[in-house]
Design a protein around this motif. Structure first.
Motif, short mmCIF file in Angstrom:
data_model
loop_
_atom_site.label_atom_id
_atom_site.label_comp_id
_atom_site.label_asym_id
_atom_site.label_seq_id
_atom_site.Cartn_x
_atom_site.Cartn_y
_atom_site.Cartn_z
N SER A 119 0.84 -1.20 0.00
CA SER A 119 0.00 0.00 0.00
C SER A 119 0.87 1.25 0.00
O SER A 119 0.54 2.25 -0.66
CB SER A 119 -0.92 0.00 1.22
N LEU A 120 1.96 1.21 0.74
CA LEU A 120 2.90 2.33 0.73
C LEU A 120 3.47 2.55 -0.66
O LEU A 120 3.56 3.69 -1.14
CB LEU A 120 4.03 2.07 1.74
N TRP A 121 3.84 1.47 -1.33
CA TRP A 121 4.37 1.58 -2.69
C TRP A 121 3.34 2.23 -3.61
O TRP A 121 3.65 3.14 -4.37
CB TRP A 121 4.73 0.18 -3.21
N HIS A 122 2.10 1.78 -3.51
CA HIS A 122 1.04 2.34 -4.36
C HIS A 122 0.76 3.80 -4.02
O HIS A 122 0.45 4.61 -4.91
CB HIS A 122 -0.25 1.52 -4.22
N ALA A 123 0.85 4.16 -2.74
CA ALA A 123 0.48 5.50 -2.31
C ALA A 123 1.58 6.53 -2.55
O ALA A 123 1.31 7.73 -2.58
CB ALA A 123 0.12 5.49 -0.82
N THR A 124 2.81 6.08 -2.73
CA THR A 124 3.91 7.02 -2.94
C THR A 124 3.75 7.71 -4.28
O THR A 124 3.67 7.06 -5.32
CB THR A 124 5.26 6.28 -2.88
N PRO A 125 3.71 9.04 -4.30
CA PRO A 125 3.46 9.79 -5.54
C PRO A 125 4.69 9.86 -6.43
O PRO A 125 5.39 10.86 -6.50
CB PRO A 125 3.05 11.17 -5.03
N ALA A 126 4.94 8.76 -7.11
CA ALA A 126 6.07 8.69 -8.04
C ALA A 126 5.73 7.67 -9.11
O ALA A 126 4.91 6.77 -8.91
CB ALA A 126 7.35 8.30 -7.32
N ALA A 127 6.35 7.81 -10.27
CA ALA A 127 6.15 6.84 -11.35
C ALA A 127 6.63 5.47 -10.91
O ALA A 127 7.57 5.35 -10.10
CB ALA A 127 6.91 7.29 -12.60
N PRO A 128 6.02 4.39 -11.42
CA PRO A 128 6.43 3.05 -11.01
C PRO A 128 7.91 2.78 -11.17
O PRO A 128 8.50 2.06 -10.35
CB PRO A 128 5.58 2.15 -11.93
N GLU A 129 8.52 3.34 -12.21
CA GLU A 129 9.94 3.08 -12.42
C GLU A 129 10.83 3.78 -11.40
O GLU A 129 12.03 3.54 -11.34
CB GLU A 129 10.35 3.48 -13.83
N LEU A 130 10.23 4.64 -10.56
CA LEU A 130 10.99 5.31 -9.51
C LEU A 130 10.73 4.71 -8.14
O LEU A 130 11.13 5.26 -7.12
CB LEU A 130 10.66 6.81 -9.49
N LYS A 131 10.03 3.57 -8.13
CA LYS A 131 9.76 2.85 -6.89
C LYS A 131 10.12 1.39 -7.10
O LYS A 131 9.86 0.84 -8.17
CB LYS A 131 8.27 2.96 -6.51
N ALA A 132 10.71 0.76 -6.11
CA ALA A 132 11.08 -0.65 -6.23
C ALA A 132 10.52 -1.42 -5.05
O ALA A 132 10.51 -0.91 -3.92
CB ALA A 132 12.60 -0.81 -6.30
N PHE A 133 10.06 -2.63 -5.31
CA PHE A 133 9.47 -3.49 -4.28
C PHE A 133 9.97 -4.90 -4.50
O PHE A 133 9.85 -5.45 -5.60
CB PHE A 133 7.93 -3.46 -4.39
N GLY A 134 10.55 -5.49 -3.48
CA GLY A 134 11.02 -6.87 -3.61
C GLY A 134 11.31 -7.46 -2.25
O GLY A 134 11.42 -6.74 -1.24
N THR A 135 11.41 -8.77 -2.19
CA THR A 135 11.80 -9.41 -0.94
C THR A 135 13.30 -9.24 -0.72
O THR A 135 14.05 -8.89 -1.63
CB THR A 135 11.46 -10.91 -0.97
N PHE A 136 13.71 -9.52 0.48
CA PHE A 136 15.14 -9.45 0.80
C PHE A 136 15.92 -10.39 -0.12
O PHE A 136 16.98 -10.04 -0.64
CB PHE A 136 15.35 -9.84 2.26
N VAL A 137 15.37 -11.59 -0.33
CA VAL A 137 16.04 -12.57 -1.19
C VAL A 137 16.15 -12.02 -2.61
O VAL A 137 17.19 -12.16 -3.28
CB VAL A 137 15.30 -13.91 -1.17
N GLU A 138 15.09 -11.40 -3.12
CA GLU A 138 15.11 -10.85 -4.47
C GLU A 138 16.12 -9.72 -4.58
O GLU A 138 16.76 -9.55 -5.63
CB GLU A 138 13.70 -10.38 -4.85
#
Length: 369
Positions: A119-138
């Motif tokens: 939800s934080l990722w979605h709510a952050t006002p930035a283009a998707p390419e300026l936000k990254a989401f992954g697990t620690f392993v990834e």
């Protein structure tokens, strides 16, 4: 019946024989690893408004408030002229601001930490390419694929890096991640993470944490810890997971379900040892359901940790699991469940149980579907 010899009549009814995960050896190019650093399909539509706090756990409501404010603070224009971005505004500043540069969600499995992180990722006002989401392993896999310096360059222009299931399983990962996050913070990247362990306690029970205390404390300094209490929502008010089915029932369901895979559990465990964990997501591409025969306790810790990664990828992709043999809460030995990786194993049991419940529809009679 052999898992590799489907019954011809049932296969013809479904239109195709089940696939075998053991026959897959996916190759994942580095650019795909970067492109896939977004919330997984299970969390595509989640938002702060869809998170339902337990009224008996005020820390859950508090977490929503903290993260909403955090996301709002990440707005603003990009830095120009090579200036370094600030934390709550992205104009030119001489150096990164002091104090924690991120938020760290600590709590037991199943309290909705990943929901809130996505939800934080979605709510952050930035283009998707300026936000990254992954697990620690990834994240560690990305460093392995790109190299450390290229990973820093790739992520340093991001506004936000979300790290789910933050774990420090060995000294090498401790130093690697500590150094990487320090570099990204210097470039103005905000951080958010989830884990079952408070930042200052990372690494306990897994290796000689005292030998790496400086690195662990350095990681902790990047985060403000936000505790989230509560019980596992995946089982809150729901019936117990279904008992395992027979081999014949699992095989029949696999052959009657388009897009299902069918493997003997021991064979799958052996295959996972030959596939890098960074490829486990690709291993399940296009799979509608995973059917396993002969589930039994995992033989050793290395195998168990690989299974945890697979369970996470299947859960992220909402792939139901139908199985015969032992129930999933008997996968890990008592020694494993008391050891340093116990929180990983309990998370895996929780997620596998939820996916087993989802798989009940595969064995319902056609007229009840």
């Amino acid at each position: 019946m052999s898992s590799s010899t489907p019954a011809p009549d049932l296969a013809s009814i479904s239109g195709a024989a089940p696939v075998s995960l053991c026959a897959r050896e996916p190759h994942v190019p580095a650019d795909r690893l970067v492109a896939e650093m977004v919330p997984p399909p299970r969390f595509d539509a989640v938002r702060f408004s869809t998170y339902i706090p337990d009224p008996n756990q005020p820390s859950q409501t508090e977490a929503v408030s903290v993260l909403t404010t955090f996301a709002a603070g990440l707005g603003g224009a990009h830095a120009v002229g090579g200036g370094k971005r600030g934390f709550f505004g992205f104009g030119r500043v001489p150096k990164a601001p002091a104090g924690p540069r991120g938020v760290y969600l600590d709590g037991g499995y199943g309290v909705g930490k990943t929901h809130l992180l996505a939800s934080l990722w979605h709510a952050t006002p930035a283009a998707p390419e300026l936000k990254a989401f992954g697990t620690f392993v990834e994240l560690t896999n990305l460093v392995g694929a790109l190299g450390f310096q290229q990973t820093v360059r790739t992520l340093s222009d991001h506004r936000l890096l979300c790290i789910d299931e933050f774990e420090l399983d060995d000294p090498g990962d401790t130093v690697l991640v500590s150094t990487l996050l320090g570099k990204l913070v210097d470039h103005g990247v905000a951080l958010a993470a989830t884990s079952n362990t408070l930042p200052g306690k990372l690494g306990e029970g897994r290796f000689a944490a005292a030998d790496f205390l400086r690195e662990i404390q350095g990681l902790s300094a990047h985060f403000r810890a936000q505790r989230i209490d509560g019980e596992d929502y995946r089982h809150r008010g729901l019936p117990e997971a279904p008992a395992p089915y027979t081999d014949d029932r699992v095989t029949q369901a696999a052959q009657g379900t388009p897009g299902a895979s069918l493997d003997a559990f021991p064979d799958l465990l052996e295959h996972l040892a030959r596939v890098h964990p960074s490829r486990y997501g690709a291993l399940t591409d296009g799979v509608a359901a995973v059917c396993l025969t002969g589930v039994r306790p995992v033989p050793d810790q290395s195998t168990a940790l690989r299974l945890v990664v697979l369970a996470d990828r299947l859960y992220d992709r909402e792939v139901p699991i139908l199985a015969s043999g032992l129930p999933f809460d008997r996968l890990f030995s008592e020694e494993m469940l008391k050891g340093g990786y116990r929180k990983k194993y309990f998370r895996a049991i929780s997620r596998l149980t939820a996916l087993a419940r989802d798989a009940q529809r595969l064995v319902e009679e056609p007229e009840t579907r």
